[in-house]
Design an enzyme around this catalytic site. Structure first.
Site, PDB file in Angstrom:
ATOM      1  N   CYS A  93     -53.287 -21.796 -28.448  1.00  0.00           N
ATOM      2  CA  CYS A  93     -52.775 -23.109 -28.010  1.00  0.00           C
ATOM      3  C   CYS A  93     -51.296 -23.214 -28.296  1.00  0.00           C
ATOM      4  O   CYS A  93     -50.502 -23.483 -27.405  1.00  0.00           O
ATOM      5  CB  CYS A  93     -53.558 -24.217 -28.697  1.00  0.00           C
ATOM      6  SG  CYS A  93     -53.664 -24.040 -30.473  1.00  0.00           S
ATOM      7  N   GLU A  95     -57.082 -32.105 -29.596  1.00  0.00           N
ATOM      8  CA  GLU A  95     -56.092 -31.019 -29.672  1.00  0.00           C
ATOM      9  C   GLU A  95     -56.153 -30.303 -28.341  1.00  0.00           C
ATOM     10  O   GLU A  95     -57.108 -29.576 -28.061  1.00  0.00           O
ATOM     11  CB  GLU A  95     -56.444 -30.046 -30.805  1.00  0.00           C
ATOM     12  CG  GLU A  95     -56.349 -30.637 -32.201  1.00  0.00           C
ATOM     13  CD  GLU A  95     -54.918 -30.825 -32.675  1.00  0.00           C
ATOM     14  OE1 GLU A  95     -53.968 -30.517 -31.934  1.00  0.00           O
ATOM     15  OE2 GLU A  95     -54.756 -31.307 -33.814  1.00  0.00           O
TER      16      GLU A  95
HETATM   17  P1  NAD Z   1     -62.079 -26.259 -21.984  1.00  0.00           P
HETATM   18  O1  NAD Z   1     -61.510 -27.631 -22.025  1.00  0.00           O
HETATM   19  O2  NAD Z   1     -62.432 -25.674 -20.686  1.00  0.00           O
HETATM   20  O3  NAD Z   1     -63.404 -26.173 -22.873  1.00  0.00           O
HETATM   21  C1  NAD Z   1     -63.432 -26.550 -24.234  1.00  0.00           C
HETATM   22  C2  NAD Z   1     -64.817 -27.034 -24.603  1.00  0.00           C
HETATM   23  O4  NAD Z   1     -65.097 -28.247 -23.914  1.00  0.00           O
HETATM   24  C3  NAD Z   1     -65.951 -26.082 -24.268  1.00  0.00           C
HETATM   25  O5  NAD Z   1     -66.838 -26.064 -25.361  1.00  0.00           O
HETATM   26  C4  NAD Z   1     -66.610 -26.727 -23.052  1.00  0.00           C
HETATM   27  O6  NAD Z   1     -67.965 -26.433 -22.921  1.00  0.00           O
HETATM   28  C5  NAD Z   1     -66.417 -28.183 -23.363  1.00  0.00           C
HETATM   29  N1  NAD Z   1     -66.444 -29.070 -22.197  1.00  0.00           N
HETATM   30  C6  NAD Z   1     -66.101 -28.802 -20.926  1.00  0.00           C
HETATM   31  N2  NAD Z   1     -66.230 -29.905 -20.152  1.00  0.00           N
HETATM   32  C7  NAD Z   1     -66.660 -30.889 -20.971  1.00  0.00           C
HETATM   33  C8  NAD Z   1     -66.939 -32.276 -20.787  1.00  0.00           C
HETATM   34  N3  NAD Z   1     -66.815 -32.868 -19.603  1.00  0.00           N
HETATM   35  N4  NAD Z   1     -67.335 -32.997 -21.855  1.00  0.00           N
HETATM   36  C9  NAD Z   1     -67.440 -32.426 -23.068  1.00  0.00           C
HETATM   37  N5  NAD Z   1     -67.191 -31.130 -23.304  1.00  0.00           N
HETATM   38  C10 NAD Z   1     -66.799 -30.360 -22.276  1.00  0.00           C
HETATM   39  O7  NAD Z   1     -60.996 -25.369 -22.779  1.00  0.00           O
HETATM   40  P2  NAD Z   1     -60.984 -23.779 -23.016  1.00  0.00           P
HETATM   41  O8  NAD Z   1     -60.648 -23.119 -21.722  1.00  0.00           O
HETATM   42  O9  NAD Z   1     -62.199 -23.373 -23.762  1.00  0.00           O
HETATM   43  O10 NAD Z   1     -59.748 -23.613 -24.025  1.00  0.00           O
HETATM   44  C11 NAD Z   1     -58.453 -23.342 -23.616  1.00  0.00           C
HETATM   45  C12 NAD Z   1     -57.576 -24.572 -23.725  1.00  0.00           C
HETATM   46  O11 NAD Z   1     -57.669 -25.116 -25.035  1.00  0.00           O
HETATM   47  C13 NAD Z   1     -56.104 -24.281 -23.524  1.00  0.00           C
HETATM   48  O12 NAD Z   1     -55.516 -25.289 -22.730  1.00  0.00           O
HETATM   49  C14 NAD Z   1     -55.526 -24.340 -24.924  1.00  0.00           C
HETATM   50  O13 NAD Z   1     -54.146 -24.634 -24.978  1.00  0.00           O
HETATM   51  C15 NAD Z   1     -56.364 -25.389 -25.545  1.00  0.00           C
HETATM   52  N6  NAD Z   1     -56.373 -25.271 -27.006  1.00  0.00           N
HETATM   53  C16 NAD Z   1     -55.738 -26.219 -27.751  1.00  0.00           C
HETATM   54  C17 NAD Z   1     -55.680 -26.095 -29.134  1.00  0.00           C
HETATM   55  C18 NAD Z   1     -54.976 -27.114 -29.987  1.00  0.00           C
HETATM   56  O14 NAD Z   1     -55.137 -27.078 -31.194  1.00  0.00           O
HETATM   57  N7  NAD Z   1     -54.226 -28.020 -29.423  1.00  0.00           N
HETATM   58  C19 NAD Z   1     -56.282 -24.996 -29.748  1.00  0.00           C
HETATM   59  C20 NAD Z   1     -56.924 -24.041 -28.953  1.00  0.00           C
HETATM   60  C21 NAD Z   1     -56.959 -24.192 -27.584  1.00  0.00           C
END
Ligand code: NAD
Length: 469
Positions: free
Chosen positions: A277, A243
């Site tokens: 999101c 997601e």
């Molecule tokens: P992010 O991708 O920076 O981080 C999300 C998670 O991934 C964190 O727990 C982080 O520690 C982890 N992470 C980072 N690098 C990683 C890697 N290489 N391998 C595994 N895990 C890793 O996202 P964010 O800034 O926390 O969230 C915001 C984004 O999330 C926005 O783009 C938003 O649109 C999206 N989002 C989508 C939904 C949906 O349902 N589609 C819901 C909420 C947020």
């Protein structure tokens, strides 16, 4: 019932250890997040694997009963959970924010407990019989973001447990305490080892995605991280639900009633102070309604108080972190420099203790401006004028993302005809971002793939198994 102090004491790292979490509204220290390492993760996955064998032998009815009990436990500690969420994430207690999020956790658990997923008889005739069932995947690795940390964790946990999997969850490094607290409350009723929450940095997430003993990953976060996860999961061929980010378009048709839709448009865009999101992130309004919609939105925006989350009057909060504040501020400044009109907001106070960015509406902006074309993920909505329906549909579909979208108008048939042409996992009519545990949700294009919620959500954390005789 758990108190706020009791909850924090149960989850935080000992004095002098862990990473301090800072309240984004005040700059005060909320608590110390433990930092788990690779060895802890390996041990957690081994526990999850071992526990899953027995967990999978429980019946749907038994697991559903536990999910209902887990919902009861959340409700009993709701106020403590909401307070911690508000302090750490920044969202107010009131409005569609912290209390609402905790309430959604209980609601999603109950919905997942109630779903029926019966074996499907595919063939039953003189040639024989074939039955399709859904069996557990095994160990689910879950990774979440910081915007709706508790609710999104439940979206991952509830269906996984219901289907007989165990879960190892790595919350965002920005909001670990909220998810550790949620896990602690759930674990008041769940058998040991079924759900484990390990806080840590991105490297811990990366280790989980590559772990040879994790069978399925549920990830919610940015598109860039989703891509990294897909690469990392390839070697072990893990099942994935991704997601990812969005940049949802909303189209206001010429027959819409500006006054009637203004509040819906506002919350579609500004829920959780825009850090959602599937929020409305670019609004397209027909020229015949443009000024009226802008005016009505300004009116709503100026009535919605923003401030420290623990103050009951506030319904909008700060950005969760400095990085997100800078992204929003930069996009609005670029828009201003390009000649766009700032209808309200746009001038954050200097030297404030929190990351407050005022509710901002930006008019007379070109469709190719970065504030329109990129995901701002904050309280700044660009409002683009259009004249031609074909053109606006093309604009709405032009981006690489496709999470949600919406159409606003009085003639439902016409709105549905436009909705059918929008490239998004969900298109709402006269609302935006309204999710429901019974209704599948997921993105197309770079917004990810796989579905959450409803029976489809259960199937996504299970393996299809055919028996034929
Ligand atoms: P992010 O991708 O920076 O981080 C999300 C998670 O991934 C964190 O727990 C982080 O520690 C982890 N992470 C980072 N690098 C990683 C890697 N290489 N391998 C595994 N895990 C890793 O996202 P964010 O800034 O926390 O969230 C915001 C984004 O999330 C926005 O783009 C938003 O649109 C999206 N989002 C989508 C939904 C949906 O349902 N589609 C819901 C909420 C947020």
């Amino acid at each position: 019932m758990t108190t706020y102090a009791g909850l924090l004491a149960a989850i935080q790292a000992p004095e002098g250890q862990g990473v301090e979490m800072i309240d984004p509204a005040t700059g005060a220290v909320v608590g110390r997040a433990p930092q788990f390492g690779e060895a802890d993760l390996d041990a957690a996955v081994a526990t999850a694997r071992y526990t899953q064998r027995e967990w999978a032998t429980t019946t749907h009815a038994e697991r559903s009963a536990l999910l209902d009990e887990a919902a009861d436990a959340i409700e009993a500690s709701a106020e403590a959970l909401a307070e911690l969420l508000s302090r750490e994430q920044g969202k107010p207690l009131n409005g569609p924010n912290a209390r609402f999020e905790v309430g959604a956790c209980a609601a999603w658990l109950r919905a997942n407990a109630a779903f029926e997923i019966a074996p499907q008889v595919l063939v039953d005739d003189e040639s024989g019989k074939a039955v399709l069932e859904y069996v557990p995947v095994g160990v689910v690795g879950a990774i979440g973001p910081w915007n709706w940390p508790m609710m999104i964790s439940i979206w991952q946990i509830a269906p996984s447990l219901r289907m007989g999997n165990t879960v190892v969850l790595k919350p965002s490094e920005y909001t670990p305490l909220s998810v550790l607290a949620l896990g602690a409350v759930l674990n008041q009723v769940l058998p040991a080892g079924v759900l484990q929450v390990l806080s840590g940095g991105r490297e811990l997430g990366a280790r989980l995605t590559a772990h040879e003993d994790v069978d399925k990953l549920m990830f919610t976060g940015s598109t860039a991280t989703g891509q990294a996860i897909m690469r990392s999961a390839a070697d072990t061929l893990k099942r994935l639900t991704l997601e990812l980010g969005g940049n949802d378009a909303g189209i206001v048709l010429p027959d819409a009633d500006p006054e009637a839709i203004a509040e819906g448009l506002f919350w579609g865009a500004f829920i959780n102070t825009g850090q959602t999101c599937a929020a409305l992130k670019r609004l397209y309004v027909h020229e015949s309604q443009y000024d009226q919609v802008c005016e009505a939105l300004v009116d709503v925006a100026q009535r919605m108080p923003m401030g420290v989350g623990l103050d009951e009057e506030n319904v909008l909060g700060p950005l969760q972190n400095r990085q997100q504040f800078d992204i929003v501020a930069g996009l609005v400044e670029d828009a201003r420099a390009a000649g766009a009109r700032i209808l309200t907001g746009g001038d954050p106070e200097a030297d404030q203790p929190g990351y407050f960015y005022p509710t901002t509406l930006v008019a007379d902006i070109d469709n190719d401006h970065p504030l329109v074309a990129r995901e701002q993920f904050g309280p700044a909505l660009p409002i683009v004028k259009y004249t031609d329906l074909e053109q606006v549909i093309e604009w709405a579909n032009a981006l690489e993302v496709g999470l949600g979208s919406s159409v606003w108008g009085t003639d439902l048939e016409e709105a549905r005809a436009v909705a059918a042409r929008l490239e998004a996992g969900t298109t709402w009519i006269n609302k935006h971002g309204a999710v429901d545990p019974r209704v599948p949700f997921g993105g197309v294009k770079s917004s990810g793939y796989g579905l959450e919620f409803g029976i489809e959500g259960l199937k996504s954390v299970a393996l299809p198994k055919v028996t034929s005789w």
